[in-house]
Design an enzyme around this catalytic site. Structure first.
Site, PDB file in Angstrom:
ATOM      1  N   HIS A 128       7.277 -28.697  21.154  1.00 23.07           N
ATOM      2  CA  HIS A 128       8.365 -29.725  21.367  1.00 23.07           C
ATOM      3  C   HIS A 128       9.074 -30.127  20.058  1.00 23.07           C
ATOM      4  O   HIS A 128       8.348 -29.589  18.848  1.00 23.07           O
ATOM      5  CB  HIS A 128       7.647 -31.078  21.757  1.00 23.07           C
ATOM      6  CG  HIS A 128       7.173 -30.958  23.407  1.00 23.07           C
ATOM      7  ND1 HIS A 128       8.079 -31.048  24.230  1.00 23.07           N
ATOM      8  CD2 HIS A 128       6.231 -30.602  23.986  1.00 23.07           C
ATOM      9  CE1 HIS A 128       7.417 -30.932  25.299  1.00 23.07           C
ATOM     10  NE2 HIS A 128       6.147 -30.901  25.251  1.00 23.07           N
ATOM     11  N   THR A 183      -5.093 -25.724  11.157  1.00 22.65           N
ATOM     12  CA  THR A 183      -4.055 -26.146  10.955  1.00 22.65           C
ATOM     13  C   THR A 183      -3.368 -25.085   9.557  1.00 22.65           C
ATOM     14  O   THR A 183      -2.174 -25.249   9.553  1.00 22.65           O
ATOM     15  CB  THR A 183      -3.821 -27.345  10.673  1.00 22.65           C
ATOM     16  OG1 THR A 183      -4.777 -27.705   9.398  1.00 22.65           O
ATOM     17  CG2 THR A 183      -4.172 -28.265  11.766  1.00 22.65           C
ATOM     18  N   LYS A 184      -4.309 -24.671   8.847  1.00 24.92           N
ATOM     19  CA  LYS A 184      -4.110 -23.936   7.786  1.00 24.92           C
ATOM     20  C   LYS A 184      -4.769 -22.549   7.725  1.00 24.92           C
ATOM     21  O   LYS A 184      -5.967 -22.390   8.422  1.00 24.92           O
ATOM     22  CB  LYS A 184      -4.178 -24.673   6.460  1.00 24.92           C
ATOM     23  CG  LYS A 184      -3.395 -25.976   6.159  1.00 24.92           C
ATOM     24  CD  LYS A 184      -3.790 -26.563   5.081  1.00 24.92           C
ATOM     25  CE  LYS A 184      -2.523 -27.886   4.912  1.00 24.92           C
ATOM     26  NZ  LYS A 184      -2.922 -28.472   3.669  1.00 24.92           N
TER      27      LYS A 184
END
Length: 205
Positions: A128, A183-184
């Site tokens: 989104h 996330t990394k």
């Protein structure tokens, strides 16, 4: 629950179901334009949505178990391969996946000898738009969501129920602990876990 001998008799043996779905899914993948080698084995029902302009290719000795407790940790969770317009999903040789979701808006690349545990999600897009004004317009929302490729290098092991987010590269031979949210990027030759996922140990030879 009462024992029902008739229902037990009519139940299709697991081995026969495996054989049926191996052949059915090869036919299904072909109709969806997915390129794969003859050794591909996909067990049980799997959700596949590949845009005509997307490219999905799978290497040798690919195994994907999808629900029906073929992997007990998956329970009855079905796997999913979702490739949006002009995206690509590239899977190398000797890869094993259990009831995972692979969603590519841009690119998801999986190297050789990779193992991905049950109920994992590899998602190279935000899905989104982060601007709430744009999110109000459903015709613009998902199309304008940011995306960055995911790369899983050779010999990586990803534990059950991990989430790999956009822009992540996991280096060769690394292990991601169960339940991690990555996330990394994670370097090669290490064990990493947590939310957010962090390196907790370097793997020495």
């Amino acid at each position: 629950m009462r024992y029902n001998p008739i229902a037990r008799f009519l139940r299709i043996p697991r081995r026969l179901r495996m054989i049926y779905y191996i052949h059915w899914n090869r036919l299904k993948f072909s109709f969806c334009g997915i390129k794969f080698e003859e050794e591909m084995n996909v067990y049980n029902k799997i959700y596949v949505n590949v845009h005509p302009t997307a490219q999905v290719s799978i290497g040798h000795n690919f195994t994907f178990s999808s629900g029906a407790a073929f992997n007990p940790l998956s329970r009855n969770i079905r796997g999913c391969i979702f490739a949006e317009a002009k995206s690509n999903i590239i899977i190398g040789d000797n890869v094993g996946i259990s009831s995972a979701t692979l969603w590519a808006k841009e690119s998801v690349q999986i190297g050789n000898n990779v193992k991905i545990g049950s109920d994992c999600i590899l998602l190279d897009t935000d899905a989104h738009n982060l601007d709430y004004i744009i999110r109000r317009d459903s015709s613009r929302d998902t199309f304008t969501a940011k995306s960055t490729p995911i790369i899983i290098e050779d010999d990586v092991l990803i534990g059950t129920r991990c989430i790999i987010l956009k822009g992540v590269t996991i280096g060769a031979r690394s292990v991601i602990g169960s339940g991690s949210i990555v996330t990394k990027s994670i370097p090669a030759d290490c064990i990493a876990a947590g939310n957010p996922c962090k390196v907790i140990k370097v793997i020495s030879e």
